[in-house]
Every structure is written in structure tokens, then in C-alpha cells.
Design an enzyme around this catalytic site. Structure first.
Site, mmCIF file in Angstrom:
data_model
loop_
_atom_site.group_PDB
_atom_site.id
_atom_site.type_symbol
_atom_site.label_atom_id
_atom_site.label_comp_id
_atom_site.label_asym_id
_atom_site.label_seq_id
_atom_site.Cartn_x
_atom_site.Cartn_y
_atom_site.Cartn_z
ATOM 1 N N HIS A 163 6.491 -18.205 -2.724
ATOM 2 C CA HIS A 163 6.804 -17.803 -4.103
ATOM 3 C C HIS A 163 6.500 -16.329 -4.319
ATOM 4 C CE1 HIS A 163 7.067 -17.912 -8.465
ATOM 5 N NE2 HIS A 163 7.473 -19.163 -8.399
ATOM 6 N N GLY A 183 -6.039 -1.762 -18.478
ATOM 7 C CA GLY A 183 -6.749 -1.651 -17.217
ATOM 8 C C GLY A 183 -6.366 -0.430 -16.403
ATOM 9 N N PRO A 184 -6.946 -0.308 -15.218
ATOM 10 C CA PRO A 184 -6.783 0.901 -14.405
ATOM 11 C C PRO A 184 -5.385 1.002 -13.781
ATOM 12 C CG PRO A 184 -8.005 -0.765 -13.186
ATOM 13 C CD PRO A 184 -7.833 -1.298 -14.577
ATOM 14 N N ALA A 185 -4.877 2.226 -13.736
ATOM 15 C CA ALA A 185 -3.590 2.484 -13.067
ATOM 16 C C ALA A 185 -3.864 2.772 -11.601
ATOM 17 C CB ALA A 185 -2.885 3.650 -13.740
ATOM 18 N N PHE A 244 -4.549 0.643 -7.590
ATOM 19 C CA PHE A 244 -4.378 -0.579 -6.809
ATOM 20 C C PHE A 244 -5.734 -1.232 -6.557
ATOM 21 C CE2 PHE A 244 -3.492 -2.530 -2.473
ATOM 22 C CZ PHE A 244 -2.865 -3.655 -3.013
#
Length: 539
Positions: A82, A163-165, A167
Site C-alpha cells: 500500500h 511541525g518541522p519542514a 525529514f
């Protein structure tokens, strides 16, 4: 009425039983949340949780599940069939009962903000919650899946809503938002999978492509063969059952199947369904077949029968209809008593229940007698000429009788609120001001409740006059008692309005309310007189 929101979070774990169960426990143990379904998939490596509750509770339930996922799921090792982009991949909030889409948008934003702040994760908004059209649909946001998050999230156009930009390798990113209730619905065919798919292509919104759209909006679907059932199905997602409800899809499949000389053998709802969709099906068949079905349980039975929902598996309304799954016993300690117990309670050394509750009970019995006589007239051969009239007269009488029953307890609850306000402290000026304010609110509640009794009972008068005119004359005395009881119930409720009005300091409220109450009382006397006069003329 209780507000019900559904939440269907999809977590990227479908194989580790410990993690799946831990998330389920976190959601199910959240106060106010009812976990309806846990659907893990090994090949997809994904588990879909379905739970419902009141608005604030579902946000807490979703957060509880997300906390477990933050601890136990690591996307760096995740593989599955998926599409996915995060440990908690998508978390939609869906209005079910007495809740607007705007309220669910607010819930999704509250969840997104809190999840981002507490767990340090990036969160995107989609569907009704999205601010930009280019990232409104889930496939748009999830393009490239988890593996693409690292490069996309740093681009200005893909900055998360919360939230944080950056990864977060072990998490990825989460999508939340508000969407309409999706019904997974399958129609059974004694056909080949190819025939089932041909039907699906004709009906689904996308059709066979941009140049050949299908007939039904908000429908996604295909045809397949189910070995376990030994039959084919048109399997669809109804993205908005108010646009295309199950019964319309079912009827359209029947039309298509007839053109192919294929038999339709019922249908199935996968998962749960809102009561509204089932009752809409019932109303469709009631109108189509010129039926007269009044009670909700009979309407549900009609819909189940006409749609063939028991064809491949039992359809138990208490396990399939959301409102029934989470239903609570009504808070009606008085209305739930036997007649003897109620009278003994009234006769006890206590001011409640008093005249207000008794008035509601009497009015309910008055409307009930009118309903009874109309029902005894309906379907009797000698009264066939008034059959159509009785079909129109029964619903308002039936509904008034049932609506008045909970008001037996409502009146006592309203009085108890006033009594509770009497016990508030009054040592300081602030105490006294607060107490006075609560006393006024208590009095207004104690007035508004019997006023509602009057208005609800008043809705039965026109039908009762017509029953006196056209109903079975053998039940003359029942209608007479009904009229007197209805008038007495309204008069008694009026007296409760008046006696509680003495302490009201709001002159405008007092004037407007008394005018309304006087009008209802006077109309009751006039309508009762009309009923008795009509019955005298028929003797």
C-alpha cells in the site's frame, strides 16, 4: 443530541501483533472513544483503525494512537504493497451525527498542531482541511511515498502545515483532515468478473476515462470475483452517500445487470454505516412502493430486505449501524418506570416529579390515543376510503406521543437545576451575583421545558381533529379521552410556566413567553372543543 465523529487512522504496521494491539489499546482505552474495528493487512503492512466518539474525545484517541506509533514504528524498515508516507500515514476526521464538516476541519487542525508539537513530526492537511488545491487530495501529497518525503519536504511548496519542514526518517510525514463518510459497498452478481467490471465502469464517476465518464457522482469502483462467496461483485467506495447513496447504486446496478441478463443477489456493506444512509434507503422504497412504514426499526428492516444486506453475511443493525453501536440507555428514570411505579413516585413525599412531569405524561397519552385510533382505522376494509388520510394523520400523532415521553423526565431535571442553584453560596457580593444568575437560568429552564411540552403537544391537534372527523367511530370515546388528555396536559404545562414566571426578572422574556403560552393554552381549549363537537355530531 450527542455529537458523533468517526476517525479512521491508517498506521504503517500490519504484521507486528504487539504493535497493532498496543495502538488498539491506546485508542480503545481513551475516555469517550469506542473502537469499532481493527483491520490489519500483512501484504499491505498497514492497519486501519475505526473508532467513534464525541469531538474532543476522538482527537485524544488519535493522539493516543500516534504516541504509540512514535515509539514502536520505524519507517526506515517498512515495506508494503500500500502507498504510504508515514508511520501514522493518514488520519481523517469524519462527521457522523450532529456535527458539521467545519467542526471536523477544526478537529483535524487541533490534532495536527498537537501531534506536531508533542511528537515533533510534520503534518499535512488534506481534503476539506487543505488550504491549497494542489495538495488537497491524498495522492497529491503522498506522491513518491515515504521515499520521496526527504526531498519534497524541504521545498517551499511542500512545507508542512504543522511541525518541522525536515525529514524525520523513523516517522516520515502524516496527513490529516476532514472528509465525508465513506461507505464501502458491494453489490453481488451471478456473473463473470468481466461483466461486473463492465457495470462498474458504466457507473463509477471516472467511467472509462475523461471522454467517457460514468453516471454516478462520488463513486469509485471496479468489478471482481470473490472466491469465498462464489460470485462476482461491483465493489465501490461511496465517497459521499448524500450524493450517491447505497440504494441508488444498487438500483443502477440492477438496471445494468438486466441489460446483460445477469442476476443481482443482494449486497453487503463493508464496515459500518450511518443510520441516515439506511433510513434514506427505506424512505426510497416506501415512496417507490407506496408503503406505510412508521417505526424506525421497521424502516431499517425494510432497507436491509430490499438491499439484500443479509445475502453473504448477517447484517446485524446493532453491530453495523454506528448510532446503534454506541447507543446509550436514555436518561429517563421516570419514563422508564411502570405505570404503578410512576404513580407511586408522584404520590411520594417529594416535590418532584410533580405537575410538570405528570402534564407531559398526560399529553403523551392524549396524542397516543389519537395515534391508536388512526392506526385502528388504517387498513380496515370498511374505512378504505379514508386510508390515504390516515397515512397522513398517523405520523404527527405518533411523533408527538413519542416526543413527549422524554419530557416527563426533562421537566424534573429542569426543576432539579433550579433547586441546585438555591444551594449555591451567598456570602459575598460575587457569590450572590453568581447565585442570582444561576437561579434565573434555572427558572428559565424550568419554564422552557413545560413550554416545549405545550408546543410539542400542540402539533397533534390538527391530526386529532381529522381523526375525530374520519376515524373509526367505534373508538369515539378513545378520541374524546385523547382530546381531553391532550388539553389537560397542555393546561398543566401552562400552569408550570406561570408559577415559575414569578421569579423572572427579565421583563421582555416574561412578556414574550407568557404570550406564547397563552396562545397555546387557548388554542388547546378551542381544538378540544372542536374534537368533542365533531364526535357528538357523528353519534
Amino acid at each position: 443530541m450527542k455529537k458523533i465523529v468517526e476517525c479512521v487512522p491508517n498506521f504503517s504496521e500490519g504484521r507486528n501483533t504487539e504493535t497493532i494491539d498496543a495502538i488498539a489499546d491506546a485508542i480503545g482505552n481513551t475516555a469517550g472513544c469506542t473502537l469499532l474495528d481493527v483491520d490489519p493487512g500483512r501484504s499491505t503492512n498497514r492497519t486501519v483503525y475505526t473508532f467513534v466518539g464525541e469531538p474532543d474525545a476522538v482527537v485524544e484517541g488519535a493522539l493516543a494512537g500516534a504516541r504509540v506509533a512514535r515509539e514502536k514504528i520505524d519507517m526506515r524498515t517498512h515495506k508494503g504493497e500500500h502507498h504510504r508516507m508515514g508511520a501514522l500515514d493518514v488520519c481523517p476526521f469524519i462527521p457522523v451525527a450532529n456535527v458539521t464538516m467545519d467542526e471536523c476541519v477544526a478537529l483535524s487542525k487541533a490534532f495536527g498542531q498537537r501531534a506536531a508539537d508533542e511528537l515533533g513530526i510534520p503534518v499535512y492537511l488534506y481534503e476539506a482541511s487543505a488550504a491549497q488545491d494542489y495538495r488537497r487530495k491524498l495522492p497529491q501529497i503522498r506522491e513518491g511515498q515515504y521515499e520521496a518525503v526527504k526531498d519534497r519536504i524541504v521545498k517551499p511548496e511542500w512545507k508542512p502545515d504543522f511541525g518541522p519542514a525536515q525529514f524525520i526518517p523513523e516517522w516520515g510525514a502524516t496527513v490529516t483532515g476532514a472528509r465525508f463518510f465513506l461507505i464501502a459497498y458491494n453489490v453481488n452478481l451471478l456473473s463473470t468478473p468481466n461483466q461486473a467490471h463492465r457495470i462498474a465502469l458504466n457507473l463509477r464517476e471516472a467511467g472509462r476515462g475523461p471522454d467517457k465518464p460514468g453516471r454516478l457522482k462520488e463513486v469509485k469502483g471496479m468489478g471482481w470475483y470473490v472466491d469465498d462467496y462464489n460470485l462476482a461483485q461491483v465493489t465501490v467506495n461511496l465517497n459521499n452517500y448524500r450524493v450517491t447513496p447505497p440504494h441508488i447504486l444498487y438500483e443502477e446496478v440492477k438496471k445494468e445487470a438486466a441489460l446483460l441478463n445477469v442476476a443481482v443477489t443482494g449486497s453487503e456493506i463493508v464496515g459500518v454505516v450511518p443510520l441516515e444512509a439506511i433510513l434514506a434507503a427505506a424512505e426510497y422504497y416506501i415512496e417507490k412502493e407506496n408503503l406505510f412504514v412508521l417505526d424506525e426499526d421497521q424502516k431499517v428492516r425494510l432497507a436491509v430486505e430490499r438491499l439484500g444486506l443479509n445475502a453473504v453475511a448477517p447484517f446485524n443493525p446493532k453491530e453495523k449501524i454506528i448510532e446503534y453501536i454506541i447507543a446509550e440507555e436514555p436518561d429517563e428514570p421516570l419514563a422508564g418506570l411502570t405505570t404503578r411505579q410512576f404513580i407511586e413516585e408522584v404520590a411520594s413525599r417529594s416535590s418532584a416529579p410533580g405537575g410538570g412531569s405528570v402534564s407531559a405524561a398526560i399529553a403523551a397519552m392524549g396524542a397516543g390515543l389519537g395515534s391508536m385510533v388512526a392506526k385502528l382505522t388504517l387498513g380496515v376494509r370498511k374505512f378504505e376510503d379514508v386510508d390515504a388520510k390516515m397515512r397522513k394523520l398517523i405520523p404527527p400523532l405518533h411523533q408527538a406521543a413519542h416526543a413527549l415521553i422524554p419530557m416527563i423526565d426533562a421537566d424534573t431535571h429542569a426543576f432539579n437545576d433550579y433547586v441546585a442553584a438555591l444551594g449555591l453560596p451567598k456570602e459575598t457580593d460575587a457569590d450572590r451575583a453568581c447565585r442570582d444568575e444561576q437561579l434565573q437560568l434555572g427558572l428559565k429552564n424550568a419554564i422552557d421545558t413545560p413550554l416545549s411540552v405545550m408546543a410539542t403537544a400542540d402539533a397533534a391537534w390538527d391530526a386529532l381533529v381529522a381523526v375525530a372527523t374520519y376515524g373509526n367511530i367505534a373508538s369515539k370515546s378513545d378520541v374524546e379521552v385523547g382530546a381531553r388528555a391532550l388539553e389537560m396536559g397542555i393546561w398543566g404545562a401552562y400552569k408550570n410556566v406561570v408559577i415559575n414566571m414569578a421569579g423572572i426578572t427579565d421583563d421582555i422574556y416574561k412578556k414574550q413567553t407568557l404570550e406564547k403560552a397563552d396562545a397555546l393554552k387557548n388554542r388547546a381549549a378551542d381544538m378540544c372543543g372542536q374534537v368533542l363537537e365533531i364526535l357528538d355530531s357523528r353519534s
